[in-house]
Design a protein around this motif. Structure first.
Motif, mmCIF file in Angstrom:
data_model
loop_
_atom_site.group_PDB
_atom_site.id
_atom_site.type_symbol
_atom_site.label_atom_id
_atom_site.label_comp_id
_atom_site.label_asym_id
_atom_site.label_seq_id
_atom_site.Cartn_x
_atom_site.Cartn_y
_atom_site.Cartn_z
ATOM 1 N N GLU A 17 0.745 -1.173 0.137
ATOM 2 C CA GLU A 17 0.177 0.077 -0.016
ATOM 3 C C GLU A 17 0.956 1.085 -0.004
ATOM 4 N N SER A 124 -12.467 -4.227 -6.235
ATOM 5 C CA SER A 124 -12.987 -5.757 -6.386
ATOM 6 C C SER A 124 -13.989 -5.757 -7.815
ATOM 7 N N PHE A 143 -13.684 -11.977 -7.822
ATOM 8 C CA PHE A 143 -12.469 -12.913 -8.048
ATOM 9 C C PHE A 143 -12.190 -13.874 -6.994
ATOM 10 N N PRO A 144 -12.320 -13.437 -5.581
ATOM 11 C CA PRO A 144 -12.309 -14.495 -4.529
ATOM 12 C C PRO A 144 -13.472 -15.524 -4.710
ATOM 13 N N PHE A 147 -12.650 -18.073 -7.441
ATOM 14 C CA PHE A 147 -11.743 -19.132 -7.177
ATOM 15 C C PHE A 147 -12.260 -19.884 -5.586
ATOM 16 N N PHE A 184 3.827 -8.449 2.683
ATOM 17 C CA PHE A 184 3.939 -8.879 3.848
ATOM 18 C C PHE A 184 5.198 -9.784 3.947
ATOM 19 N N VAL A 199 -13.494 -14.930 3.518
ATOM 20 C CA VAL A 199 -13.998 -13.988 2.350
ATOM 21 C C VAL A 199 -14.804 -14.609 1.466
ATOM 22 N N LEU A 205 -9.232 -15.037 4.171
ATOM 23 C CA LEU A 205 -8.245 -13.819 3.942
ATOM 24 C C LEU A 205 -6.937 -14.227 3.672
ATOM 25 N N LEU A 206 -6.255 -15.164 4.188
ATOM 26 C CA LEU A 206 -5.079 -15.726 3.977
ATOM 27 C C LEU A 206 -4.716 -16.716 2.805
ATOM 28 N N CYS A 208 -5.734 -15.533 0.027
ATOM 29 C CA CYS A 208 -5.948 -14.531 -1.040
ATOM 30 C C CYS A 208 -4.510 -13.719 -1.385
ATOM 31 N N SER A 209 -4.422 -13.427 -2.504
ATOM 32 C CA SER A 209 -3.400 -12.521 -2.765
ATOM 33 C C SER A 209 -3.842 -10.904 -2.478
ATOM 34 N N PRO A 210 -3.206 -10.081 -2.084
ATOM 35 C CA PRO A 210 -3.838 -8.837 -1.450
ATOM 36 C C PRO A 210 -3.839 -8.015 -2.822
ATOM 37 N N CYS A 280 -2.398 -16.709 -7.309
ATOM 38 C CA CYS A 280 -3.408 -15.388 -6.874
ATOM 39 C C CYS A 280 -4.348 -15.796 -5.444
ATOM 40 N N PHE A 281 -4.630 -17.289 -5.560
ATOM 41 C CA PHE A 281 -5.377 -17.714 -4.486
ATOM 42 C C PHE A 281 -4.689 -19.031 -3.961
ATOM 43 N N LYS A 324 1.030 -14.081 -3.096
ATOM 44 C CA LYS A 324 0.117 -14.163 -1.974
ATOM 45 C C LYS A 324 0.958 -13.036 -0.904
ATOM 46 N N ILE A 330 -1.495 -5.884 -10.238
ATOM 47 C CA ILE A 330 -1.890 -6.692 -11.430
ATOM 48 C C ILE A 330 -1.054 -6.618 -12.550
HETATM 49 N N1 COA Z 1 -3.117 -11.375 2.697
HETATM 50 C C1 COA Z 1 -2.504 -10.907 3.885
HETATM 51 N N2 COA Z 1 -2.954 -9.867 4.601
HETATM 52 C C2 COA Z 1 -3.951 -9.181 4.209
HETATM 53 C C3 COA Z 1 -4.628 -9.405 2.852
HETATM 54 C C4 COA Z 1 -3.957 -10.787 2.009
HETATM 55 N N3 COA Z 1 -4.712 -10.737 1.035
HETATM 56 N N4 COA Z 1 -5.442 -8.254 2.492
HETATM 57 C C5 COA Z 1 -5.513 -7.839 3.491
HETATM 58 N N5 COA Z 1 -4.681 -8.265 4.421
HETATM 59 C C6 COA Z 1 -4.272 -7.383 5.815
HETATM 60 C C7 COA Z 1 -4.162 -5.883 5.537
HETATM 61 O O1 COA Z 1 -2.843 -5.474 5.584
HETATM 62 C C8 COA Z 1 -4.837 -5.359 6.806
HETATM 63 O O2 COA Z 1 -3.865 -5.728 7.939
HETATM 64 P P1 COA Z 1 -3.990 -4.732 9.026
HETATM 65 O O3 COA Z 1 -5.351 -4.616 9.724
HETATM 66 O O4 COA Z 1 -2.716 -5.210 10.100
HETATM 67 O O5 COA Z 1 -3.744 -3.405 8.445
HETATM 68 C C9 COA Z 1 -6.013 -6.671 7.399
HETATM 69 O O6 COA Z 1 -5.427 -7.858 6.605
HETATM 70 C C10 COA Z 1 -7.308 -6.068 6.926
HETATM 71 O O7 COA Z 1 -7.272 -5.481 5.543
HETATM 72 P P2 COA Z 1 -8.238 -4.976 4.431
HETATM 73 O O8 COA Z 1 -7.637 -4.070 3.225
HETATM 74 O O9 COA Z 1 -9.422 -4.539 5.288
HETATM 75 O O10 COA Z 1 -8.673 -6.319 3.736
HETATM 76 P P3 COA Z 1 -9.926 -6.350 2.951
HETATM 77 O O11 COA Z 1 -11.103 -7.354 3.508
HETATM 78 O O12 COA Z 1 -10.507 -5.084 2.406
HETATM 79 O O13 COA Z 1 -9.597 -7.343 1.480
HETATM 80 C C11 COA Z 1 -9.291 -9.307 0.217
HETATM 81 C C12 COA Z 1 -9.091 -8.484 1.626
HETATM 82 C C13 COA Z 1 -8.581 -10.665 0.283
HETATM 83 C C14 COA Z 1 -10.709 -9.166 -0.019
HETATM 84 C C15 COA Z 1 -8.735 -8.431 -0.672
HETATM 85 O O14 COA Z 1 -7.188 -8.378 -0.473
HETATM 86 C C16 COA Z 1 -8.744 -9.049 -2.238
HETATM 87 O O15 COA Z 1 -9.951 -8.810 -2.764
HETATM 88 N N6 COA Z 1 -7.788 -9.842 -2.501
HETATM 89 C C17 COA Z 1 -7.964 -10.687 -3.822
HETATM 90 C C18 COA Z 1 -7.390 -9.588 -4.933
HETATM 91 C C19 COA Z 1 -7.763 -10.181 -6.329
HETATM 92 O O16 COA Z 1 -8.643 -10.712 -6.556
HETATM 93 N N7 COA Z 1 -6.919 -10.086 -7.263
HETATM 94 C C20 COA Z 1 -6.933 -10.639 -8.441
HETATM 95 C C21 COA Z 1 -6.741 -12.158 -8.454
HETATM 96 S S1 COA Z 1 -7.172 -12.855 -9.802
#
Ligand code: COA
Length: 379
Positions: A17, A124, A143-144, A147, A184, A199, A205-206, A208-210, A280-281, A324, A330
């Motif tokens: 970020e 998203s 996307f989550p 997958f 991370f 999610v 959450l963990l 998923c790629s961020p 990505c996942f 991850k 992207i």
């Molecule tokens: N892995 C590890 N930690 C993550 C993370 C991830 N994927 N996403 C967020 N975090 C952490 C943040 O740093 C934050 O930590 P903090 O509280 O210590 O600051 C906490 O988790 C909450 O983060 P937040 O931004 O509120 O999460 P979110 O709920 O808005 O988003 C996901 C989480 C998984 C929904 C989002 O990362 C996502 O949509 N990922 C997939 C992206 C995608 O689809 N890419 C295309 C792939 S094909």
């Protein structure tokens, strides 16, 4: 006779970020790093190719080819390519085609994305443009979510457990600790991953790629000024929507891109020493290893149970932390994967695989709708 393409070097920003950086700042930093890490002058670059998916939507900046060209003193011809999360891989592939044909001699390939200046919900929805707008998006899928469907089907078909899935993310987070560019950099044990917030069932959450900002760049050239060449650059496509597939636990585009890459290079898959995989996942990692031919269907989890995928294992993958844990800006991902492979082959990786001679970068767009594979070989 096609020209041979060499990787002269590259650079990247940290992924994460990065609120202090605009999209242009990110590109400038990656570009400066890349050129600074080679012996070329900026004016040696005769073409620019940039991979980016959402510049217009999330940074209100389109026309990115010309933007990058404008950061160089002589404004070389430039183009932007897009293939969702495979935009970076497509940029490298496009550059290889131009170089092999003799249309260019030295190309700056950039990948960049700026996602965190808008809300997560906005990102998203924008990422869903990579799926089928008529068949997938109207059902409310993200996307989550897509997958998660593949994960549920895979777990049902092959009987792997929630705890098994967590081993995949655990391994990426362990690797990222050593990578100064990773989003991370902390170890996360599997039991914490299994209990992280849900999610899209069964993905947490963990799994998923961020959502990440970042940029990466490599300089490719037909000048023989590097010990690393691109042995193959392949591209394959499939339907946009999962609903048009006969299987949702295997991606034809990966299988096809791998076949083409092996044919083009004349290499066997067993001589590859290192893989940058599009994780990505967590579930995607398992599917890709099977589609690339490194495990039978339903069996790839064994590679994690036996720790074969670690830097000192028999099939090292994602020692950078992968999407991850290193992050997934992207358009930047596919270019950064090629850079990480280059680092492995030149002894510059933070988690170095011993005597790595050949490396593979696997970049996926959508849910297996586009796949690029690059094979790099140390000479
Ligand atoms: N892995 C590890 N930690 C993550 C993370 C991830 N994927 N996403 C967020 N975090 C952490 C943040 O740093 C934050 O930590 P903090 O509280 O210590 O600051 C906490 O988790 C909450 O983060 P937040 O931004 O509120 O999460 P979110 O709920 O808005 O988003 C996901 C989480 C998984 C929904 C989002 O990362 C996502 O949509 N990922 C997939 C992206 C995608 O689809 N890419 C295309 C792939 S094909």
């Amino acid at each position: 006779m096609l020209e041979t393409v060499y990787v002269l070097g590259g650079g990247q920003t940290r992924f994460g970020e990065l609120w202090d950086y605009s999209l242009t700042d990110l590109i400038r930093e990656a570009l400066d790093q890349a050129i600074g890490n080679t012996k070329i002058l900026p004016t040696d670059i005769d073409t620019v190719v940039i991979g980016n998916m959402l510049g217009g939507e999330t940074a209100e900046q389109a026309h990115l080819g010309t933007l990058v060209s404008g950061l160089l003193p002589h404004h070389p011809p430039a183009l932007r390519v897009e293939a969702a999360c495979a935009s970076g891989g497509l940029a490298v592939h496009t550059a290889c085609a131009l170089l092999e044909s003799g249309k260019a001699e030295t190309i700056l390939v950039v990948g960049a994305e700026k996602l965190t200046d808008v809300s997560g919900d906005f990102v998203s929805r924008a990422l869903m443009h990579a799926a089928d707008a008529e068949k997938d998006a109207p059902s409310g899928l993200t996307f989550p979510g897509i997958f998660a469907l593949t994960a549920a089907a895979y777990m049902h078909e092959y009987g792997i457990t929630r705890e098994n899935l967590s081993l995949v993310s655990e391994s990426s987070h362990r690797a990222a600790v050593k990578n100064p560019y990773a989003q991370f950099r902390k170890e996360i044990p599997a039991n914490v991953i299994s209990k992280s917030p849900l999610v899209a069932d069964p993905l947490r959450l963990l799994d998923c790629s961020p959502i990440s900002d970042g940029a990466s760049a490599v300089v490719l050239s037909t000048r023989k000024e590097s010990p690393v060449r691109i042995a193959a650059s392949s591209l394959a496509s499939d339907s946009l929507s999962l609903t048009d597939r006969s299987s949702i636990t295997s991606f034809e585009s990966t299988r096809e891109a791998m076949n083409r890459a092996l044919k083009e290079s004349g290499l066997d898959r067993n001589v590859i020493d290192y893989i940058e995989l599009h994780d990505c996942f967590s579930i995607a990692t398992l599917i890709h290893l099977e589609d690339l031919g490194y495990a039978d269907a339903g069996e790839s989890i064994r590679l994690f149970l036996d720790r074969d995928t670690e830097a000192n294992g028999s099939l090292p993958i994602n020692s950078s932390g992968g999407l991850k844990a290193c992050g997934h800006p992207i358009g930047a991902t596919g270019v950064k994967q090629v850079l990480d492979c280059f680092k492995q082959l030149t002894g510059q990786a933070p988690s170095q695989v011993k005597n790595a001679k050949r490396a593979l970068a696997h970049n996926l767009g959508g849910v297996g709708a586009t796949c690029t594979i690059h094979l790099l070989e140390a000479l």
